[in-house]
Scaffold this motif. Structure first.
Motif, PDB file in Angstrom:
ATOM      1  N   GLN A  84     -14.546 -30.716  31.721  1.00  0.00           N
ATOM      2  CA  GLN A  84     -14.773 -30.895  30.283  1.00  0.00           C
ATOM      3  C   GLN A  84     -15.809 -29.906  29.751  1.00  0.00           C
ATOM      4  O   GLN A  84     -15.648 -29.344  28.666  1.00  0.00           O
ATOM      5  N   VAL A  85     -16.863 -29.687  30.528  1.00  0.00           N
ATOM      6  CA  VAL A  85     -17.873 -28.706  30.124  1.00  0.00           C
ATOM      7  C   VAL A  85     -17.294 -27.295  30.222  1.00  0.00           C
ATOM      8  O   VAL A  85     -17.513 -26.454  29.337  1.00  0.00           O
ATOM      9  N   GLU A  86     -16.512 -27.034  31.263  1.00  0.00           N
ATOM     10  CA  GLU A  86     -15.890 -25.711  31.405  1.00  0.00           C
ATOM     11  C   GLU A  86     -14.965 -25.405  30.235  1.00  0.00           C
ATOM     12  O   GLU A  86     -14.891 -24.264  29.770  1.00  0.00           O
ATOM     13  N   GLU A  87     -14.274 -26.426  29.735  1.00  0.00           N
ATOM     14  CA  GLU A  87     -13.372 -26.217  28.600  1.00  0.00           C
ATOM     15  C   GLU A  87     -14.136 -25.801  27.352  1.00  0.00           C
ATOM     16  O   GLU A  87     -13.633 -25.024  26.527  1.00  0.00           O
ATOM     17  N   LEU A  88     -15.365 -26.282  27.201  1.00  0.00           N
ATOM     18  CA  LEU A  88     -16.176 -25.842  26.056  1.00  0.00           C
ATOM     19  C   LEU A  88     -16.398 -24.330  26.104  1.00  0.00           C
ATOM     20  O   LEU A  88     -16.368 -23.658  25.072  1.00  0.00           O
TER      21      LEU A  88
END
Length: 309
Positions: A84-88
């Motif tokens: 989820q953080v990587e998608e940001l």
């Protein structure tokens, strides 16, 4: 970590685990967010907050954000890891991305290296810093309310209104700006979730501002320690809760048929004002034994039965 771009922020998007659809909002995360908001407001920096739709249904949600409206993305609090953080990083690739008040577990993880700057609260090989929540703006305390409801008492048969009472009361309480504690009068010496002695139950009740209950002993135990009570009788036509409120001369009583927000609000206001004095007076009445109870006549009953035998 990428080299930081030196650009004045046009508009900042504040994100965190409280932004993800499958994330969660914790009290610490939200206080950390308030600390960051204070800094941005003080500098005149414009910003928006992306909230999880499960936590703030009517707010700005990450899925609806137009990424090119922002020059900077700030990730607040929590651990830096996961897809989820990587998608940001992928979605906001054009933004300067900063993490603040976060925990770094693996400095080489893509969720970490994707930020241009990480202002970590803890990371391997670095001295820890104070968590952002510690310096969040102070807020006035909210009332602390104990909720003691029963879903049993099947002995009342068709007169039971326990489900309806619980639904109305909990729906109302969900909209109140208060700290809620779901409590039990049931004791258990093996289950750590429950208290093991009456003294433990009373110690909790004594620290509350208000109790909302449809249990007879929820009413009595709260008044024993001087805490005001909104008592609700969950039995149609009234039963033991009504009888006990009358015996204790406690006015904040609602029949099952009259549980609505207007009446609940009226007794809420009373309990948090003059009801505090009334509850302390009830406590003194109990302590001084001014009201008779069955034990006062027990010896006479025992003697009478022995004599009759």
């Amino acid at each position: 970590m990428q080299e930081q771009r030196r650009k004045a922020p046009r508009r900042v998007l504040l994100t965190g685990w409280f932004s993800f659809r499958d994330g969660e909002a914790t009290a610490g995360d939200v206080l950390a967010l308030h600390r960051v908001e204070t800094v941005l407001r003080g500098s005149g920096t414009p910003y928006d907050i992306a909230w999880s739709p499960g936590f703030r249904p009517d707010a700005l949600h990450l899925e609806a954000v137009r990424s090119h409206d922002y020059s900077h993305l700030v990730f607040v609090c929590g651990p830096l890891h996961g897809p989820q953080v990587e998608e940001l990083h992928r979605r906001f690739a054009h933004c300067v991305r900063i993490a603040v008040g976060t925990s770094v577990i693996d400095p080489d993880e893509p969720a970490v290296t994707g930020f241009h700057r990480v202002l970590a609260r803890d990371a391997p090989g670095r001295a820890p810093t104070e968590d952002l929540a510690a310096r969040a703006p102070a807020v006035p305390p909210r009332p602390v309310v104990g909720v003691v409801l029963t879903h049993g008492q099947h002995e009342y048969g068709a007169q039971r209104r326990h489900g309806e009472v619980a639904e109305r009361v909990t729906h109302w309480l969900a909209g109140k700006d208060c700290a809620r504690l779901e409590l039990e009068t049931r004791l258990d010496t093996r289950d750590w979730h429950l208290n093991a002695t009456p003294a433990q139950v009373q110690s909790v009740l004594a620290r509350l501002d208000l109790v909302v209950t449809d249990r007879l002993h929820g009413l009595v135990l709260a008044l024993r320690v001087g805490t005001p009570v909104i008592a609700i009788d969950p039995v149609a036509g009234g039963a033991k809760v009504t009888a006990q409120a009358r015996a204790c001369k406690w006015p904040a009583l609602l029949p099952a048929e009259q549980v609505d927000e207007r009446r609940l609000e009226r007794w809420w206001d009373w309990c948090l004002t003059s009801g505090r004095v009334a509850a302390r007076q009830a406590r003194e009445t109990f302590r001084e034994g001014r009201l008779p109870d069955g034990a006062d006549r027990l010896l006479e009953a025992l003697t009478s039965r022995a004599g009759a035998g």
